[in-house]
Design a protein around this motif. Structure first.
Motif, PDB file in Angstrom:
ATOM      1  N   TYR A  25      37.986 -31.687  20.333  1.00 32.07           N
ATOM      2  CA  TYR A  25      36.877 -32.593  20.609  1.00 32.07           C
ATOM      3  C   TYR A  25      37.464 -33.946  20.968  1.00 32.07           C
ATOM      4  O   TYR A  25      38.144 -34.558  20.160  1.00 32.07           O
ATOM      5  N   GLU A  76      33.975 -39.909  21.685  1.00 35.76           N
ATOM      6  CA  GLU A  76      32.856 -40.361  22.521  1.00 35.76           C
ATOM      7  C   GLU A  76      33.338 -41.292  23.633  1.00 35.76           C
ATOM      8  O   GLU A  76      32.865 -41.231  24.763  1.00 35.76           O
ATOM      9  N   ASN A 104      24.665 -42.535  28.139  1.00 35.51           N
ATOM     10  CA  ASN A 104      24.006 -42.472  26.829  1.00 35.51           C
ATOM     11  C   ASN A 104      23.470 -41.071  26.556  1.00 35.51           C
ATOM     12  O   ASN A 104      23.537 -40.585  25.428  1.00 35.51           O
ATOM     13  N   PHE A 105      22.930 -40.454  27.586  1.00 32.71           N
ATOM     14  CA  PHE A 105      22.421 -39.096  27.417  1.00 32.71           C
ATOM     15  C   PHE A 105      23.575 -38.114  27.214  1.00 32.71           C
ATOM     16  O   PHE A 105      23.509 -37.214  26.368  1.00 32.71           O
ATOM     17  N   LYS A 131      26.163 -38.531  25.709  1.00 32.83           N
ATOM     18  CA  LYS A 131      26.655 -38.616  24.324  1.00 32.83           C
ATOM     19  C   LYS A 131      25.954 -37.638  23.395  1.00 32.83           C
ATOM     20  O   LYS A 131      26.460 -37.321  22.323  1.00 32.83           O
ATOM     21  N   MET A 132      24.761 -37.186  23.802  1.00 33.92           N
ATOM     22  CA  MET A 132      24.039 -36.229  22.953  1.00 33.92           C
ATOM     23  C   MET A 132      24.789 -34.908  22.839  1.00 33.92           C
ATOM     24  O   MET A 132      24.631 -34.193  21.853  1.00 33.92           O
ATOM     25  N   TYR A 133      25.535 -34.537  23.868  1.00 33.04           N
ATOM     26  CA  TYR A 133      26.153 -33.203  23.829  1.00 33.04           C
ATOM     27  C   TYR A 133      27.561 -33.177  24.412  1.00 33.04           C
ATOM     28  O   TYR A 133      28.174 -32.120  24.493  1.00 33.04           O
ATOM     29  N   ARG A 134      28.071 -34.331  24.785  1.00 29.40           N
ATOM     30  CA  ARG A 134      29.419 -34.437  25.301  1.00 29.40           C
ATOM     31  C   ARG A 134      30.219 -35.389  24.404  1.00 29.40           C
ATOM     32  O   ARG A 134      29.615 -36.206  23.729  1.00 29.40           O
ATOM     33  N   PRO A 135      31.543 -35.398  24.460  1.00 29.60           N
ATOM     34  CA  PRO A 135      32.381 -34.429  25.162  1.00 29.60           C
ATOM     35  C   PRO A 135      32.151 -33.033  24.583  1.00 29.60           C
ATOM     36  O   PRO A 135      31.949 -32.892  23.390  1.00 29.60           O
ATOM     37  N   ASN A 165      26.611 -25.859  24.318  1.00 33.57           N
ATOM     38  CA  ASN A 165      26.109 -26.466  23.085  1.00 33.57           C
ATOM     39  C   ASN A 165      25.018 -27.498  23.328  1.00 33.57           C
ATOM     40  O   ASN A 165      25.123 -28.640  22.900  1.00 33.57           O
ATOM     41  N   ASN A 166      23.990 -27.102  24.028  1.00 33.44           N
ATOM     42  CA  ASN A 166      22.831 -27.978  24.189  1.00 33.44           C
ATOM     43  C   ASN A 166      21.634 -27.067  24.431  1.00 33.44           C
ATOM     44  O   ASN A 166      21.796 -25.893  24.741  1.00 33.44           O
ATOM     45  N   THR A 167      20.447 -27.610  24.257  1.00 37.96           N
ATOM     46  CA  THR A 167      19.254 -26.759  24.271  1.00 37.96           C
ATOM     47  C   THR A 167      19.017 -26.073  25.611  1.00 37.96           C
ATOM     48  O   THR A 167      18.434 -24.987  25.657  1.00 37.96           O
ATOM     49  N   MET A 172      14.277 -31.134  30.200  1.00 38.35           N
ATOM     50  CA  MET A 172      14.832 -32.006  29.159  1.00 38.35           C
ATOM     51  C   MET A 172      15.147 -33.386  29.738  1.00 38.35           C
ATOM     52  O   MET A 172      14.866 -34.413  29.112  1.00 38.35           O
ATOM     53  N   PHE A 221      13.344 -37.072  28.913  1.00 35.47           N
ATOM     54  CA  PHE A 221      14.132 -38.202  28.405  1.00 35.47           C
ATOM     55  C   PHE A 221      13.808 -39.480  29.169  1.00 35.47           C
ATOM     56  O   PHE A 221      13.710 -40.558  28.591  1.00 35.47           O
TER      57      PHE A 221
END
Lengths: 457, 457
Positions: A11, A14, A77-78, A80-84, A110-112, A151, A155
């Protein structure tokens, strides 16, 4: 590379999320051929595209020169919800294969939305919002792209109208409900909302639709509704640009741990994931800084790279979209109904097509049951149930790792794991029950598709 | 706490995965009441449990004294596939609520089982393997636990027999296929494989089954088949022990970034996720090192904490399992059919029951439509479509954050996001269509369940 110092999952921080997208076209000597206006056969200009696409996205589509394009802060910013997203060292798969190869995979599921599609959806929604638009339209088949776009639009608070192929709308209600939960308006296609939809419904009563028809409806609604534009989740240059975050993060993770890939593998449908993963590595190759074997893996039932021709063709079945020079099976080609999952596009990204034509990458096709065999092996070893699309890359990686087992070579293989298969359990059920079949089109089958390719020099 | 220095997602390093589980019983002054043998009413001894459970798991079940129990290396290796899980700073939710509260959530859904259940499944499969067993049996309702156990058994190469409530088996085929993909044998319950199944099928032709019946079948098969034991995904002390990895990682992430939670919130069904999340924090509270408000959120339709009684009751509807002293609605209580998702257990973990009886934690109940309202708001703000179960905790966290908005207090709230809702889209569809309803049992409804509680002092 000291294997023991590499964590199972890498990982990045950020702060290591790329702040610019990488545009591989800037490093290509032979640029991808321009899109052509279907009426004039002239290269498509900004103004030609303006009624259909968002302005900034057209600029990105046409930009063959800028190497790095900054990612706006709102998109970061978005991200950051699922990255890196993690680059995972597939130690359990290596063990299951008993191979000396080192296998890594970049996991985008790893995201919806369950896939890499979100990387471009959020960018496209952002530019629509920035342009002051009210909303966007799109089509979706099984629904990965539609989900990602829903999605993204939720947002940024813009409308999202999704034309979903009717058979999927009815038979795969789960993704439809995810889209609706994110506020999208989901319409089964062909609908009675559009001229083209009414026409198709009249001509083919009871039709269950096709992606080509859904595209035509989405484009019609975008161009006829004030404040709307059409957006697309693959094939286009802009999409490969946005997807370069996959490759940039992979490259950064490799640098951090001294991983030197010999082979980079991705599945190929329209090219969004493959192009995103390989772009920065291809850049190194184009600039003469490094060399990699890059392999596209496509379904034997829709073999545009391996059995298609490199020619100008319509980008869509309905011939409402521009023409692109690409590896194509002909816009009339439709994969056999036994084909599960995505990767059913008749053509291919013009960028990847040019790179393939220039001998900078390889391609191979694999059969469906061997793909699901690889999927099941991977799921049991690595704990992630993969999407059928992604499993083409898994198959390719396993095949290379098994070659290493024969030769004793310790090659390092990286592949793109684009998504999860949670909404594809009907296909897994067929595989589990032993009722899944393979299909390789005959030369005669392909000839019918080739016949639809327009004669343009 | 300097908010700006906290990343959106806090990922600990692989080396920060806890190497021991934390056993909160060691720090409890009032220990949880022992399980009782249903025939003798004597506390259950090791030998009593041996035909049903794996030896090492019985030791863990009975151990009220050892504070830290080392996690075997093979389990740690598996944990690396999906742990450490992220502690996420819910900045987008905070913004959507316009609250001065700081909200964090520990997300346990980033794995193919889709929930925290895997944390205990892999431990139970490991101990079964270590004991030289051939396989394990279990029951599953909607399938989260069954999926987790299938993955765990596939990893260690032991058999997994899952008795799945018939109505779920037929109406929710997706999780069933995930389990089959991982090699589990999934049988609709009641089946004709067991005495109890045949009996129930004869007495109630066409029955669609119940969790109580599936438990009875799984236990029968485990005790009658050489080399098999029965395993369970919630309620038991051993399960809370394994789930303590959730709380330990949360605690470590808080320490790393100086986050001091005021309120910790989890959803409560049998108690596995809530107990896992709060255990280490409760330990600090029990040892007088810190104070936290700890809140269990349960469905209004199955309100064991808020409207149940603290008494010895059968752990299962079929009365084949031991009796536990717990908050219970009576083993005959069955939640209304309009209740979606899990959290439908009539009782509660004995550990949590004792802590609640001792005034060390709070509980509240929430109605279904308000839970899905919270779920949808969360999905749109934070990009994760939550499980209905987890959404009870979201509802609780949102309510606390809205109180902060009224009072202007900057409280720090942590909640457990146990899983994703990808297999629960039928419930989301009902909410999206406005057809979802609420149900609060009347006192008369509850009285019927209470009547089934045995009279034991």
């Amino acid at each position: 590379m000291n294997q023991s110092q590499i964590p199972y999952k890498i990982y990045l921080d950020e702060k290591d999320i790329p702040t610019s997208w990488y545009n591989v076209r800037a490093d290509m000597k032979n640029k991808p051929a321009p899109l052509l206006h279907p009426a004039t056969l002239e290269p498509l200009k900004f103004e030609d595209m303006q009624p259909i696409f968002c302005d900034e996205l057209i600029r990105q589509e046409l930009d063959n020169d800028t190497q790095l394009i900054p990612i706006p802060e709102e998109i970061l910013n978005f991200y950051k919800m699922y990255r890196p997203s993690p680059l995972t060292h597939a130690v359990f798969l290596e063990k299951a294969l008993d191979t000396p190869a080192h296998i890594f995979y970049k996991f985008e599921g790893n995201n919806t939305s369950g896939s890499h599609k979100l990387n471009s959806a959020i960018a496209q929604a952002y530019y629509a919002k920035e342009q002051g638009l009210k909303g966007v339209t799109t089509e979706t088949g099984a629904g990965q792209w539609g989900t990602a776009l829903s999605m993204a639009c939720a947002f940024f608070g813009i409308d999202c109208k999704v034309y979903m192929v009717k058979v999927s709308y009815e038979q795969k209600p789960f993704r439809r409900e995810v889209m609706r939960t994110y506020g999208a308006e989901v319409t089964p296609s062909p609908s009675m909302n559009t001229q083209i939809g009414r026409k198709i419904n009249a001509a083919h009563p009871g039709t269950t639709g096709s992606l080509g028809c859904a595209i035509s409806e989405a484009v019609e609604v975008a161009t006829q509704t004030p404040g709307y534009r059409y957006v697309l989740g693959s094939v286009l240059n802009q999409v490969l640009l946005h997807q370069s975050v996959i490759g940039l993060e992979t490259q950064a993770a490799c640098k951090k741990y001294g991983i030197k890939p010999d082979i980079i593998i991705g599945c190929a449908g329209g090219g969004s994931n493959l192009g995103g993963l390989i772009s920065p590595f291809m850049g190194e190759k184009l600039r003469g800084e490094a060399d990699y074997r890059i392999i596209a893996v496509e379904p034997a039932s829709c073999p545009s790279f391996t059995r298609g021709v490199f020619a100008y063709d319509f980008a869509d079945t309905g011939m409402v979209c521009p023409m692109a020079k690409m590896y194509t099976l002909g816009h009339d080609f439709i994969p056999s109904p036994n084909h599960a999952g995505g990767l059913r596009y008749h053509g291919m990204s013009t960028i990847l097509s040019q790179l393939y034509a220039d001998g900078l990458m390889e391609a191979r096709s694999v059969e469906q049951t061997s793909v699901f065999e690889a999927a099941k092996l991977f799921a049991r070893a690595e704990g992630i149930l993969p999407a059928p699309e992604s499993s083409h890359a898994i198959r390719g990686a396993i095949d290379e790792a098994l070659k290493c087992k024969e030769t004793g070579e310790e090659k390092t293989i990286i592949f793109g794991l684009t998504g999860t298969g949670y909404f594809d359990m009907t296909a897994y059920e067929a595989y589990n029950n032993g009722t899944m079949t393979d299909y390789i089109p005959s030369d005669e089958d392909l000839a019918k598709g080739f016949a639809s390719i327009p004669k343009i020099k």
